[in-house]
Design a protein around this motif. Structure first.
Motif, PDB file in Angstrom:
ATOM      1  N   THR A 126      21.507  -9.105  -2.171  1.00  0.00           N
ATOM      2  CA  THR A 126      22.197  -9.790  -3.267  1.00  0.00           C
ATOM      3  C   THR A 126      23.481  -9.063  -3.643  1.00  0.00           C
ATOM      4  O   THR A 126      24.546  -9.679  -3.789  1.00  0.00           O
ATOM      5  N   TRP A 127      23.404  -7.732  -3.804  1.00  0.00           N
ATOM      6  CA  TRP A 127      24.629  -7.014  -4.184  1.00  0.00           C
ATOM      7  C   TRP A 127      25.647  -7.004  -3.054  1.00  0.00           C
ATOM      8  O   TRP A 127      26.857  -7.073  -3.300  1.00  0.00           O
ATOM      9  N   THR A 130      27.219 -10.561  -3.121  1.00  0.00           N
ATOM     10  CA  THR A 130      28.108 -10.681  -4.277  1.00  0.00           C
ATOM     11  C   THR A 130      29.387  -9.876  -4.069  1.00  0.00           C
ATOM     12  O   THR A 130      30.497 -10.342  -4.369  1.00  0.00           O
ATOM     13  N   GLU A 134      33.370 -11.045  -3.992  1.00  0.00           N
ATOM     14  CA  GLU A 134      34.330 -10.426  -4.913  1.00  0.00           C
ATOM     15  C   GLU A 134      35.525  -9.852  -4.152  1.00  0.00           C
ATOM     16  O   GLU A 134      36.659  -9.907  -4.623  1.00  0.00           O
ATOM     17  N   ARG A 141      32.178 -17.317   1.482  1.00  0.00           N
ATOM     18  CA  ARG A 141      30.814 -17.697   1.086  1.00  0.00           C
ATOM     19  C   ARG A 141      29.970 -18.259   2.230  1.00  0.00           C
ATOM     20  O   ARG A 141      28.792 -17.899   2.353  1.00  0.00           O
ATOM     21  N   ARG A 144      28.383 -15.422   4.093  1.00  0.00           N
ATOM     22  CA  ARG A 144      27.783 -14.373   3.260  1.00  0.00           C
ATOM     23  C   ARG A 144      26.566 -13.735   3.928  1.00  0.00           C
ATOM     24  O   ARG A 144      26.455 -12.512   4.006  1.00  0.00           O
TER      25      ARG A 144
END
Length: 293
Positions: A126-127, A130, A134, A141, A144
């Motif tokens: 998740t990090w 994200t 960023e 995306r 990802r």
């Protein structure tokens, strides 16, 4: 954390790294810790409890220190660099923990340990995901999960080389190298307009099935639901939409962290009207250890 308990944890971790979990005895852990065997059992019920506590303690340490950087106003790239430095720094100072994890990769994980590994990997992914958005913006995306999985592979391969090759390179060299490779990967994917290998639908299913918290074979159940849908569509019925809706409910249940077998028991009863489904319904019931009603 109690000092004696922490000391026993550290000694056990070193022995597990050196000899392996299965070849280390509680008596050896007691001897290395300078305490009696009974004292070890005061703090830990078993060796399984020990390794569970070791993993939980170290993962929590990594997460807490990395989370601290989320509270800063640093640019996304700098924040990512700092988090990588934390991650690598902890593993550098606690090489026994990383060696222990590598040695015990093939061990039969109990459900509590499997849950800790799953939760840590979900948080890590998740990090990473994200951070990628960023740094590179929304255009990244679709890639990802591809980039997250590839990056994780590079990170762990470099860690193995670093730990076992006794590299003297500074942590920042590794962090900088990894971020530059992410730049190359992002540019290549975007320039080629590549088709993602892993998308938002594929990743959660495959990861959850692999790390299922209750040990049930949900991947096989998902495949059986697909077979049911094929059979239903082959035999048109006035209740077609009702049957398909039942399958949709079951698939949504599979998307949960811990699907409920009892819900499957109730919903499978709704499919009794399709004779061709009986053998498949029975297979699902057998896999989930439930009775058809």
């Amino acid at each position: 954390m109690n000092n004696k308990r922490t000391h026993i944890l550290e000694c056990a971790m070193k022995l597990f790294a050196e000899k392996g979990f299965h070849h280390t005895t509680i008596q050896e852990i007691a001897d290395k810790s300078g305490v009696s065997k009974g004292s070890v059992y005061i703090y830990f019920r078993s060796k399984n409890d020990l390794i569970l506590s070791i993993v939980e303690h170290n993962f929590s340490m990594i997460q807490e220190q990395m989370e601290a950087w989320n509270q800063t106003g640093l640019p996304a790239r700098e924040k990512m660099m700092r988090k990588l430095n934390v991650y690598l720094g902890i593993l550098q100072s606690r090489k026994e923990f990383f060696i222990m994890l590598i040695r015990e990769q093939g061990m039969n994980l109990n459900q509590d340990l499997k849950r800790i590994f799953r939760d840590f990997q979900v948080q890590t992914h998740t990090w990473l995901g994200t951070s990628l958005e960023e740094i590179y913006g929304e255009s990244i995306r679709p890639y990802r999960w591809d980039m997250t999985i590839i990056f994780e592979g590079m990170l762990h391969s470099l860690l193995r080389m670093w730990v076992f090759g006794r590299s003297e390179k500074d942590i920042s060299v590794f962090s900088t190298y990894l971020l530059e490779r992410l730049d190359d990967l992002a540019k290549g994917l975007l320039d080629r307009n590549a088709t993602p290998l892993i998308d938002e639908k594929t990743y959660p299913h495959s990861f959850r099935d692999f790390c299922s918290n209750n040990g049930l074979p949900w991947k096989e159940v998902r495949q059986l639901l697909d077979q049911m849908e094929t059979k239903i569509n082959e035999e048109p019925s006035e209740r077609l939409q009702e049957y398909l809706h039942t399958l949709e409910i079951l698939r949504k249940e599979l998307d949960k962290t811990e699907p409920d077998p009892l819900l499957f028991q109730g919903m499978l009863a709704n499919l009794k009207g399709v004779k061709a489904l009986d053998p498949i319904r029975q297979k699902v019931a057998t896999l989930l250890n439930i009775q058809l009603i």
